[in-house]
Design an enzyme around this catalytic site. Structure first.
Site, PDB file in Angstrom:
ATOM      1  N   HIS A 212     -47.029  56.547  28.249  1.00  0.00           N
ATOM      2  CA  HIS A 212     -47.355  55.591  29.310  1.00  0.00           C
ATOM      3  C   HIS A 212     -47.483  56.313  30.642  1.00  0.00           C
ATOM      4  O   HIS A 212     -48.579  56.557  31.123  1.00  0.00           O
ATOM      5  CB  HIS A 212     -46.274  54.488  29.359  1.00  0.00           C
ATOM      6  CG  HIS A 212     -46.514  53.482  30.446  1.00  0.00           C
ATOM      7  ND1 HIS A 212     -45.485  52.961  31.198  1.00  0.00           N
ATOM      8  CD2 HIS A 212     -47.637  52.912  30.886  1.00  0.00           C
ATOM      9  CE1 HIS A 212     -45.992  52.110  32.063  1.00  0.00           C
ATOM     10  NE2 HIS A 212     -47.296  52.065  31.895  1.00  0.00           N
TER      11      HIS A 212
ATOM     12  N   CYS B 253     -38.106  53.680  31.135  1.00  0.00           N
ATOM     13  CA  CYS B 253     -38.835  53.433  32.386  1.00  0.00           C
ATOM     14  C   CYS B 253     -39.531  52.089  32.357  1.00  0.00           C
ATOM     15  O   CYS B 253     -39.373  51.268  33.250  1.00  0.00           O
ATOM     16  CB  CYS B 253     -39.863  54.532  32.634  1.00  0.00           C
ATOM     17  SG  CYS B 253     -39.108  56.095  33.094  1.00  0.00           S
ATOM     18  N   HIS B 254     -40.353  51.875  31.318  1.00  0.00           N
ATOM     19  CA  HIS B 254     -41.085  50.626  31.265  1.00  0.00           C
ATOM     20  C   HIS B 254     -40.982  49.961  29.906  1.00  0.00           C
ATOM     21  O   HIS B 254     -41.804  49.118  29.563  1.00  0.00           O
ATOM     22  CB  HIS B 254     -42.546  50.850  31.652  1.00  0.00           C
ATOM     23  CG  HIS B 254     -42.698  51.493  32.988  1.00  0.00           C
ATOM     24  ND1 HIS B 254     -42.828  52.856  33.128  1.00  0.00           N
ATOM     25  CD2 HIS B 254     -42.686  50.991  34.232  1.00  0.00           C
ATOM     26  CE1 HIS B 254     -42.895  53.150  34.408  1.00  0.00           C
ATOM     27  NE2 HIS B 254     -42.803  52.041  35.113  1.00  0.00           N
ATOM     28  N   GLY B 255     -39.981  50.391  29.097  1.00  0.00           N
ATOM     29  CA  GLY B 255     -39.688  49.689  27.848  1.00  0.00           C
ATOM     30  C   GLY B 255     -40.691  49.893  26.736  1.00  0.00           C
ATOM     31  O   GLY B 255     -41.144  48.918  26.130  1.00  0.00           O
TER      32      GLY B 255
ATOM     33  N   PRO C  94     -45.735  49.186  26.978  1.00  0.00           N
ATOM     34  CA  PRO C  94     -47.019  49.478  27.620  1.00  0.00           C
ATOM     35  C   PRO C  94     -47.687  50.788  27.190  1.00  0.00           C
ATOM     36  O   PRO C  94     -48.851  50.988  27.489  1.00  0.00           O
ATOM     37  CB  PRO C  94     -46.650  49.545  29.108  1.00  0.00           C
ATOM     38  CG  PRO C  94     -45.223  49.986  29.113  1.00  0.00           C
ATOM     39  CD  PRO C  94     -44.591  49.419  27.871  1.00  0.00           C
TER      40      PRO C  94
END
Lengths: 282, 431, 189
Positions: free
Chosen positions: C129, C153-155, C168
């Site tokens: 990502h 960080c963003h799963g 993501p």
């Protein structure tokens, strides 16, 4: 007006002050020169004018010579001198294949860290490693060499005037001091642990003659390893280590200069054309 | 400000009209170095060096910014990162050689520019401010060049830093604390190297700023010219563009040829071999010499060998070295001759060619030579002449000299006649 | 030829032919300057690309003999984390049980390992990502919903084969080029 005059008056006084101060020194110097005998310099010789494949604007490396020089460094110089700015991978530039460089590096021992204990240890070299130093630090180097630290050789030919000729001349220049020299300059006699060499600026060198006999190094290409041959080869090799980009630099220079010459001629013609409108004609 | 006949900028299309009403940058360029700036038509090639100096400033800033991307200002690694640039960075060797030789060429063209200014008395009214700003630029250049030479952290770098900061140690009472403060230590080390790097990066932009003021001040009275006679009418001038852009383009070509010949074929000729030895605080090189462009001033520094009354020789040398440049600030008020150009000043010309120029050459040679005879005594005579020339001879001859007759105008000097005054004698068809 | 033009108005004195010659010369001179300027751009751009020492340091050897099943080690490849994991039979089974076609970046475990060494999963420890280092390689770290790696960080959730399953990240964890130089040593790069 009187103010400006005073500026000039002050200037004249200051100027005369500086003049008197400096000429005073001149008179003292002249008096000393007339009454005292000047200490003469010990005469040393300028390097021999040798010819090299990389000389001149079209010079190229003689890779066979560089490889021979590497062997001389490896078997003789590297006992005391480091080559710390040169990596094993750089040797590909002087004609070795990737596999040869890998094998060459693996045969060298470089400082490393034990992966299990973290203690300082050694490991075989990788192409990305730099030539290892023969001594762990300057103190060890000084202790092993009668306090004269052997300098790093990577940049030696750039760090001396006329460096390539100097290194070659020095290596083949060891000799006994002549009787005339000792008579005229008794202080030039080599002290304990020093060796006479006419190319070394103070004539007394702490390095023992490193290249002493024909065949000291066995060349792979069958070239006879005379002292002169080995000296020249290692000097050429050290020229490469000092500036690996030397040949590329010269080869890049030609197209640049030719283009600039062309552009400058055009600029001149254009300038002449533009000015012809206002220049008085003869 | 400009001459009444200067061409006016006329925006030709929508975009330039839009810009002209909001940010008239094209107009500024047009009036500064375009067709809107009328320049005397008789400038010789000696008038090329201002533009060339500006060019080399740009070269230094561009190559310097690139080098700063790869260099690390730390005494442990500075020398090694310099070698990293030379060996591993793509075209790094070219950037470094271009920067090192660029400094030399910057000084060469600036020295020729100053020489031009001295011979043609370009410092005289109404151009005093241009000259004063020029001296400021020169002082900034010297500081920048000195600090730049320290960065590779070779032997000359280290010992140069030590010796030059040692100059301040000559100041009575506060000298030693000042030296320690300048270095941030008792000898050059990380603290000194880092601040020199910071200032070496900053000062070129300060120079660029002063250059803008220098050019601004130039555009108030307009350029001087080899006759020293001021512009009287339109026929005395041509527009800067295309006439002097073309001439400067040709001059730039010649300068670049010489510059790149040095960069590609003799890149180390102007440097010192000792700077390829890593800095060693325990061993001094046999002869410490600064870069060639400082030699004349270094010779003046060393020329003072005996105490002068209560002033120690060391302090006297330092004062003289700084005075030798600072006195240039007073030139416009020392030389009061009404005639500018050396071509029309017989006495000035003799002292210039047979006094000042030989003295400068002697100082240059002595500054690069070891501090021994005969160089010391030669430099003492030359130093004496240097101060006499600017501080004694110039003020006196400007009062006693009888100048040769000047041409009526630039046009007359170029064409042999000026139809405005010598009516009827003009052979040229009316234009 | 005694004509001397005193003013700067060349246009009025040059002939038709003269104008053409002049234009040609000016255009040629300005073009040459332009070519020179462009040539200067090349080294200025090129100097920012990786230098020789950086390019040369782009291969790493990793000894995998000490990795127990279910464990992973972190090595360094091109100054970035490299995960080398020895999968348990259960993890291999879980990876193979997933239908490849349903994945965002369809790859089987076999595509991502070397023949004969299907239990050794070598991936970059760089989330696809935005480049964070996913958790799950070290003992006790969160492994995400699919038992592989999880980027905090963003799963982004990666499965046992390091394939993106949720979150993501657009692609699977990158498998760098590597080879087994012996049964216990891999060379990456």
């Amino acid at each position: 007006m009187t103010k400006l005059l005073s500026v000039r008056l002050v200037a004249i006084l200051v100027g005369l002050g500086f003049t008197v101060a400096v000429l005073w020194g001149f008179l003292v110097g002249a008096y000393n020169a007339a009454t005292e005998e000047a200490a003469g310099h010990v005469p040393y010789e300028h390097p021999k004018e040798l010819s090299w494949s990389f000389d001149g604007p079209f010079g190229k490396w003689d890779k066979a010579q560089l490889q021979r020089g590497l062997k001389v460094y490896d078997e003789v110089c590297s006992a005391c001198h480091s080559l710390k700015f040169v990596a094993f991978r750089d040797l590909e530039q002087i004609g070795y294949s990737e596999a040869m460089v890998k094998a060459y590096a693996a045969a060298k021992t470089v400082p490393g860290i034990d992966p299990n204990t973290g203690e300082a240890s050694t490991r075989p070299g990788l192409p990305t490693d730099y030539f290892p130093s023969p001594y762990p630090n300057n103190v060890a180097a000084a202790a092993a060499n009668n306090n004269a630290i052997p300098p790093d050789l990577s940049l030696m030919t750039k760090a001396r005037g006329d460096g390539t000729n100097y290194v070659a001349s020095l290596l083949m220049g060891y000799q006994e001091p002549s009787a005339e020299l000792l008579e005229e300059h008794p202080e030039a006699a080599p002290g304990p642990g020093l060796y006479h060499n006419p190319y070394f600026p103070n004539l007394n060198l702490a390095m023992a003659p490193p290249l002493t006999s024909t065949g000291q190094v066995t060349y792979d290409d069958g070239t006879e390893a005379t002292v002169e041959q080995m000296s020249k080869d290692v000097a050429a090799f050290l020229t490469w280590t000092a500036e690996p980009t030397l040949v590329k630099r010269k080869q890049t220079g030609w197209p640049v200069l030719i283009f600039l010459l062309f552009a400058t001629v055009l600029a001149y013609m254009s300038k002449k054309q533009i000015w012809s409108a206002v220049k008085p004609k003869k | 400000m400009s001459f009444p006949w200067a061409r006016q900028y006329e925006p030709k299309n929508g975009l330039t009209k839009f810009l002209d009403e909001r940010l008239p940058l094209p107009r500024l360029v047009y009036n500064a170095v375009g067709a809107g700036y009328p320049v005397p038509r008789n400038l010789s090639y000696f008038w090329n060096f201002g533009v060339l100096a500006g060019f080399f400033l740009v070269v230094q800033i561009v190559t310097g910014v690139v080098l700063a991307m790869h260099y690390a200002a730390n005494a442990q690694v500075a020398f090694a990162t310099t070698e990293h640039i030379m060996r591993d960075v793509n075209w790094g060797w070219l950037m470094r050689y271009a920067h090192a030789n660029g400094a030399s060429f910057f000084f060469i063209v600036v020295y020729l520019h100053i020489f031009r200014g001295l011979f043609y008395s370009s410092y005289k009214a109404p151009r005093e401010m241009i000259w004063l700003l020029g001296v400021v630029i020169f002082l900034l250049m010297m500081a920048t060049a000195f600090m730049g030479y320290v960065l590779p952290w070779g032997q000359m770098s280290f010992w140069g830093a030590k010796v030059i900061t040692g100059l301040f140690g000559a100041i009575p009472l506060v000298g030693e604390p000042i030296q320690v403060w300048l270095l941030g230590g008792f000898a050059p080390d990380n603290a000194a190297l880092n601040r020199f790097f910071s200032l070496h990066f900053l000062l070129p932009f300060v120079i660029a700023g002063v250059v803008i003021l220098h050019i601004w001040a130039l555009h108030i009275p307009g350029s001087s010219n080899p006759t020293g006679v001021e512009v009287k009418s339109e026929s005395d001038t041509v527009p800067f563009h295309p006439y002097y852009t073309a001439k400067d383009g040709f001059g730039l070509g010649i300068a670049l040829l010489l510059y790149f010949a040095m960069v590609f074929f003799l890149p180390n000729a102007l440097g010192h071999p000792d700077n390829y030895i890593e800095a060693n605080p325990l061993s001094t090189p046999a002869h410490i010499v600064p870069e060639w462009y400082f030699w004349p001033f270094y010779a003046i520094l060393r020329a003072f060998t005996v105490d002068f009354f209560f002033v120690p020789a060391k302090l006297m040398g330092v004062i003289a070295m700084f005075a030798s440049i600072l006195l240039w600030f007073f030139l416009p008020w020392l030389d009061k001759s009404p005639v500018r150009s050396g071509h029309y000043r017989p006495l000035f010309r003799k002292f210039f060619w047979f006094g000042l120029i030989p003295a400068m050459i002697v100082l240059f040679i002595c500054g690069g030579a070891p501090a021994e005879e005969p160089y010391v005594m030669l430099s003492q005579i030359a130093t004496a002449y240097y101060f006499l020339h600017f501080l004694v001879i110039l003020p006196i001859i400007s009062s006693v000299e009888k100048p040769e007759p000047l041409p009526y105008s630039i046009t007359e000097a170029v064409l042999g006649s000026d139809k405005k005054v010598v009516k009827g004698e003009n052979t040229s068809p009316a234009v | 030829m005694a004509d001397t033009t005193a003013t700067a108005t060349p246009e009025t004195t040059t002939t038709e032919d003269g104008i053409r010659r002049r234009d040609f010369l000016d255009i040629a001179a300005v073009s040459a300057a332009g070519i020179g300027g462009l040539a200067v751009v090349y080294p200025l751009v090129s100097q920012m690309a990786p230098s020789k020492d950086v390019l040369a340091a782009s291969s790493t050897e990793v000894d995998i003999s000490a990795i127990e099943p279910g464990q992973a080690i972190k090595a360094v490849f091109r100054k970035q984390p490299l995960f080398v994991k020895r999968l348990t039979p259960a993890e291999i089974e879980a990876a193979n049980a997933t239908a490849t076609g349903s994945l965002r970046d369809p790859q089987s475990l076999a595509d991502r390992t070397k023949e004969g060494h299907e239990d050794i999963l070598v991936t970059m420890g760089v989330c696809t990502h935005l480049g964070c280092v996913p958790l799950g390689a070290a003992e006790g770290e969160v492994k995400g919903e699919f038992g592989g790696y999880f980027c905090p960080c963003h799963g982004s959730h990666y499965d046992t084969a390091g394939r993106i399953r949720k979150g993501p990240a657009p692609t699977n964890l990158e498998v760098p080029e590597y080879e087994f130089t012996s049964d216990t040593v891999i060379q990456v790069g």
